[in-house]
Design a protein around this motif. Structure first.
Motif, PDB file in Angstrom:
ATOM      1  N   GLY A 122       0.799  -1.226   0.124  1.00 44.68           N
ATOM      2  CA  GLY A 122      -0.043   0.114   0.129  1.00 44.68           C
ATOM      3  C   GLY A 122       0.828   1.416  -0.015  1.00 44.68           C
ATOM      4  N   ASP A 123       2.031   1.230   0.403  1.00 45.30           N
ATOM      5  CA  ASP A 123       2.926   2.325   0.288  1.00 45.30           C
ATOM      6  C   ASP A 123       3.336   2.647  -1.076  1.00 45.30           C
ATOM      7  N   ASP A 124       3.576   4.243  -1.287  1.00 47.07           N
ATOM      8  CA  ASP A 124       3.826   4.371  -2.522  1.00 47.07           C
ATOM      9  C   ASP A 124       5.356   5.396  -2.528  1.00 47.07           C
ATOM     10  N   TRP A 125       6.231   4.791  -2.078  1.00 50.22           N
ATOM     11  CA  TRP A 125       7.394   5.333  -1.841  1.00 50.22           C
ATOM     12  C   TRP A 125       8.260   5.611  -3.253  1.00 50.22           C
ATOM     13  N   ARG A 126       8.840   6.706  -3.085  1.00 49.87           N
ATOM     14  CA  ARG A 126       9.884   7.266  -4.062  1.00 49.87           C
ATOM     15  C   ARG A 126      11.097   7.429  -3.689  1.00 49.87           C
ATOM     16  N   PRO A 127      12.058   6.407  -3.655  1.00 51.23           N
ATOM     17  CA  PRO A 127      13.289   6.454  -3.039  1.00 51.23           C
ATOM     18  C   PRO A 127      14.347   7.112  -3.697  1.00 51.23           C
ATOM     19  N   VAL A 128      14.968   8.082  -3.135  1.00 48.12           N
ATOM     20  CA  VAL A 128      16.113   9.143  -3.725  1.00 48.12           C
ATOM     21  C   VAL A 128      17.170   8.942  -2.628  1.00 48.12           C
ATOM     22  N   ALA A 134      15.493  14.742  -4.287  1.00 49.88           N
ATOM     23  CA  ALA A 134      14.212  14.416  -3.856  1.00 49.88           C
ATOM     24  C   ALA A 134      13.310  15.940  -4.518  1.00 49.88           C
ATOM     25  N   ALA A 135      14.034  16.985  -4.486  1.00 52.56           N
ATOM     26  CA  ALA A 135      13.615  18.243  -5.070  1.00 52.56           C
ATOM     27  C   ALA A 135      13.005  18.033  -6.637  1.00 52.56           C
ATOM     28  N   ALA A 136      13.863  17.379  -7.453  1.00 49.99           N
ATOM     29  CA  ALA A 136      13.596  17.116  -8.707  1.00 49.99           C
ATOM     30  C   ALA A 136      12.312  16.352  -9.155  1.00 49.99           C
ATOM     31  N   LEU A 137      11.874  15.462  -8.166  1.00 49.86           N
ATOM     32  CA  LEU A 137      10.751  14.681  -8.184  1.00 49.86           C
ATOM     33  C   LEU A 137       9.549  15.656  -8.120  1.00 49.86           C
ATOM     34  N   LEU A 138       9.285  16.718  -7.349  1.00 49.19           N
ATOM     35  CA  LEU A 138       8.244  17.230  -6.816  1.00 49.19           C
ATOM     36  C   LEU A 138       7.297  17.732  -7.823  1.00 49.19           C
ATOM     37  N   PHE A 157      15.321  22.986  -2.022  1.00 47.82           N
ATOM     38  CA  PHE A 157      13.897  23.406  -2.698  1.00 47.82           C
ATOM     39  C   PHE A 157      13.684  24.756  -2.862  1.00 47.82           C
ATOM     40  N   ALA A 158      14.513  25.539  -2.586  1.00 51.92           N
ATOM     41  CA  ALA A 158      14.342  27.249  -2.707  1.00 51.92           C
ATOM     42  C   ALA A 158      14.020  27.390  -4.207  1.00 51.92           C
ATOM     43  N   ALA A 159      14.459  26.737  -5.259  1.00 49.22           N
ATOM     44  CA  ALA A 159      14.108  27.042  -6.614  1.00 49.22           C
ATOM     45  C   ALA A 159      12.677  26.643  -7.211  1.00 49.22           C
ATOM     46  N   LEU A 160      11.999  25.973  -6.305  1.00 47.51           N
ATOM     47  CA  LEU A 160      10.791  25.484  -6.547  1.00 47.51           C
ATOM     48  C   LEU A 160       9.653  26.474  -6.305  1.00 47.51           C
ATOM     49  N   ARG A 161       9.217  26.991  -7.239  1.00 44.07           N
ATOM     50  CA  ARG A 161       8.303  28.529  -7.272  1.00 44.07           C
ATOM     51  C   ARG A 161       6.955  28.004  -7.362  1.00 44.07           C
ATOM     52  N   GLU A 197      -5.219  14.259   9.885  1.00 47.92           N
ATOM     53  CA  GLU A 197      -6.116  15.765   9.937  1.00 47.92           C
ATOM     54  C   GLU A 197      -4.899  16.574   9.212  1.00 47.92           C
ATOM     55  N   LEU A 198      -3.642  16.551   9.712  1.00 51.15           N
ATOM     56  CA  LEU A 198      -2.774  17.738   8.983  1.00 51.15           C
ATOM     57  C   LEU A 198      -2.710  17.509   7.548  1.00 51.15           C
ATOM     58  N   LEU A 199      -2.747  16.315   6.649  1.00 50.15           N
ATOM     59  CA  LEU A 199      -2.572  16.088   5.439  1.00 50.15           C
ATOM     60  C   LEU A 199      -3.709  16.574   4.852  1.00 50.15           C
ATOM     61  N   ARG A 200      -4.894  16.504   5.357  1.00 52.83           N
ATOM     62  CA  ARG A 200      -6.031  16.855   4.666  1.00 52.83           C
ATOM     63  C   ARG A 200      -6.333  18.230   4.702  1.00 52.83           C
ATOM     64  N   GLU A 201      -6.060  18.812   6.167  1.00 52.16           N
ATOM     65  CA  GLU A 201      -6.370  20.313   6.244  1.00 52.16           C
ATOM     66  C   GLU A 201      -5.349  21.039   5.221  1.00 52.16           C
ATOM     67  N   HIS A 202      -4.255  20.602   5.143  1.00 48.94           N
ATOM     68  CA  HIS A 202      -3.201  21.559   4.219  1.00 48.94           C
ATOM     69  C   HIS A 202      -3.305  20.847   2.581  1.00 48.94           C
ATOM     70  N   ARG A 203      -4.058  19.935   2.446  1.00 50.85           N
ATOM     71  CA  ARG A 203      -4.498  19.510   1.042  1.00 50.85           C
ATOM     72  C   ARG A 203      -2.893  18.869   0.518  1.00 50.85           C
ATOM     73  N   ILE A 204      -2.451  18.238   1.128  1.00 52.43           N
ATOM     74  CA  ILE A 204      -1.138  17.641   1.022  1.00 52.43           C
ATOM     75  C   ILE A 204      -1.238  16.507  -0.268  1.00 52.43           C
ATOM     76  N   ASP A 205      -0.144  16.742  -1.411  1.00 56.36           N
ATOM     77  CA  ASP A 205      -0.277  16.006  -2.555  1.00 56.36           C
ATOM     78  C   ASP A 205       0.975  15.341  -2.357  1.00 56.36           C
ATOM     79  N   ALA A 206       1.995  15.268  -1.610  1.00 57.04           N
ATOM     80  CA  ALA A 206       3.151  14.385  -1.385  1.00 57.04           C
ATOM     81  C   ALA A 206       3.878  14.789  -0.239  1.00 57.04           C
ATOM     82  N   VAL A 207       4.486  13.790   0.414  1.00 54.96           N
ATOM     83  CA  VAL A 207       5.355  13.769   1.427  1.00 54.96           C
ATOM     84  C   VAL A 207       6.873  13.425   1.214  1.00 54.96           C
ATOM     85  N   VAL A 208       7.828  14.299   1.929  1.00 56.74           N
ATOM     86  CA  VAL A 208       8.934  14.291   1.630  1.00 56.74           C
ATOM     87  C   VAL A 208       9.779  13.956   3.160  1.00 56.74           C
ATOM     88  N   THR A 209      10.472  13.119   3.200  1.00 52.10           N
ATOM     89  CA  THR A 209      11.371  12.680   4.352  1.00 52.10           C
ATOM     90  C   THR A 209      12.575  12.079   4.216  1.00 52.10           C
TER      91      THR A 209
END
Length: 267
Positions: A122-128, A134-138, A157-161, A197-209
């Motif tokens: 069930g996990d959808d991990w994108r290993p880098v 990671a920034a290049a995938l976003l 991640f600063a260049a991702l506008r 709750e956090l992911l829904r409240e902020h309408r998150i599309d992807a997680v980076v960790t």
């Protein structure tokens, strides 16, 4: 020496040795509590990156040693009997310094490294291999990103506008930052319900960790799985090859200290 580890005898540490524990992780605090409770002199070394760290039992020093030579001098001066590298899995420089300084001084060393997370169905991990990767995938993963990689190195991640980042850290993140950010200052452990709750409240599309392992922050992985969100997982850097254990109990055993009850340290 303990025949299977770092302690002085098979029955436990028989003198009052100086044990240096590197790192402010939960495992480091647990280990310090175990050893101090058995009469071992423990010094825990913290990097000093957090202004109000959770302090372990025993003696505490904050800040660097002055590189490999400085650490080696400190080990000799303090007559340290063993070093435990319990730093964060991504603290590569400190681990390298510890390995080289202990080799130079002949001081036994043990790495206490929590096991990395492993994906489950069930996990959808994108290993880098790096934050840069990671920034290049976003751009292909969505517009709203939960970023939980710590407060440093966010310049990747600063260049991702075109993305809005929700950055969660214990202390304010260090610039440069992306232009569109929401900062959440919070310390784990976190719950699955809270993360959902956090992911829904902020309408998150992807997680980076980062793959730091442990239990304090696994809830975000469970929440992402339940919502079908991709997780960009930064893999651990290579570390020096030294004797290694994955739990506090294993570390205590290798140090040759007999423990009859769990320690009181938290994660």
């Amino acid at each position: 020496m303990h025949p299977n580890g770092l302690g002085s005898t098979g029955k436990g540490v028989s003198v009052t040795p100086q044990v240096l524990i590197l790192g402010g992780t939960g495992e480091a605090r647990q280990l310090a509590a175990h050893l101090v409770g058995r009469g071992v002199r423990v010094t825990s070394s913290l990097a000093g990156r957090v202004s109000r760290p959770q302090l372990p039992e025993g003696e505490v020093r904050v800040g660097g040693f002055g590189g490999i030579d400085g650490l080696a001098d400190w080990l000799r001066r303090e007559e340290v009997r063993a070093v435990v590298d319990a730093t964060h899995p991504f603290a590569r420089t400190m681990s390298e310094h510890a390995a080289r300084a202990t080799a130079a001084t002949g001081t036994p060393v043990l790495a206490l490294r929590r096991r990395p997370w492993q994906p489950v169905p069930g996990d959808d991990w994108r290993p880098v291999s790096s934050l840069e990767d990671a920034a290049a995938l976003l751009p292909d993963l969505g517009d709203r990103i939960l970023l939980t990689t710590g407060r440093q190195e966010l310049a990747h991640f600063a260049a991702l506008r075109d993305q809005h980042f929700v950055i969660r850290t214990v202390e304010p993140p260090e610039p440069p930052l992306p232009p569109h950010v929401t900062t959440l200052l919070s310390r784990g452990p976190f719950t699955t319900d809270g993360e959902l709750e956090l992911l829904r409240e902020h309408r998150i599309d992807a997680v980076v960790t980062k793959n730091s392992g442990g239990t304090m922050t696994t809830a975000k992985l469970t929440a992402a799985r339940e919502l079908g969100l991709p997780v960009v997982m930064v893999q651990r850097p290579p570390v020096p090859e030294v004797p290694e254990v994955g739990t506090v109990e294993e570390a205590v055993e290798r140090l040759g200290v007999t423990v009859t009850s769990p320690g009181t340290g938290g994660e």
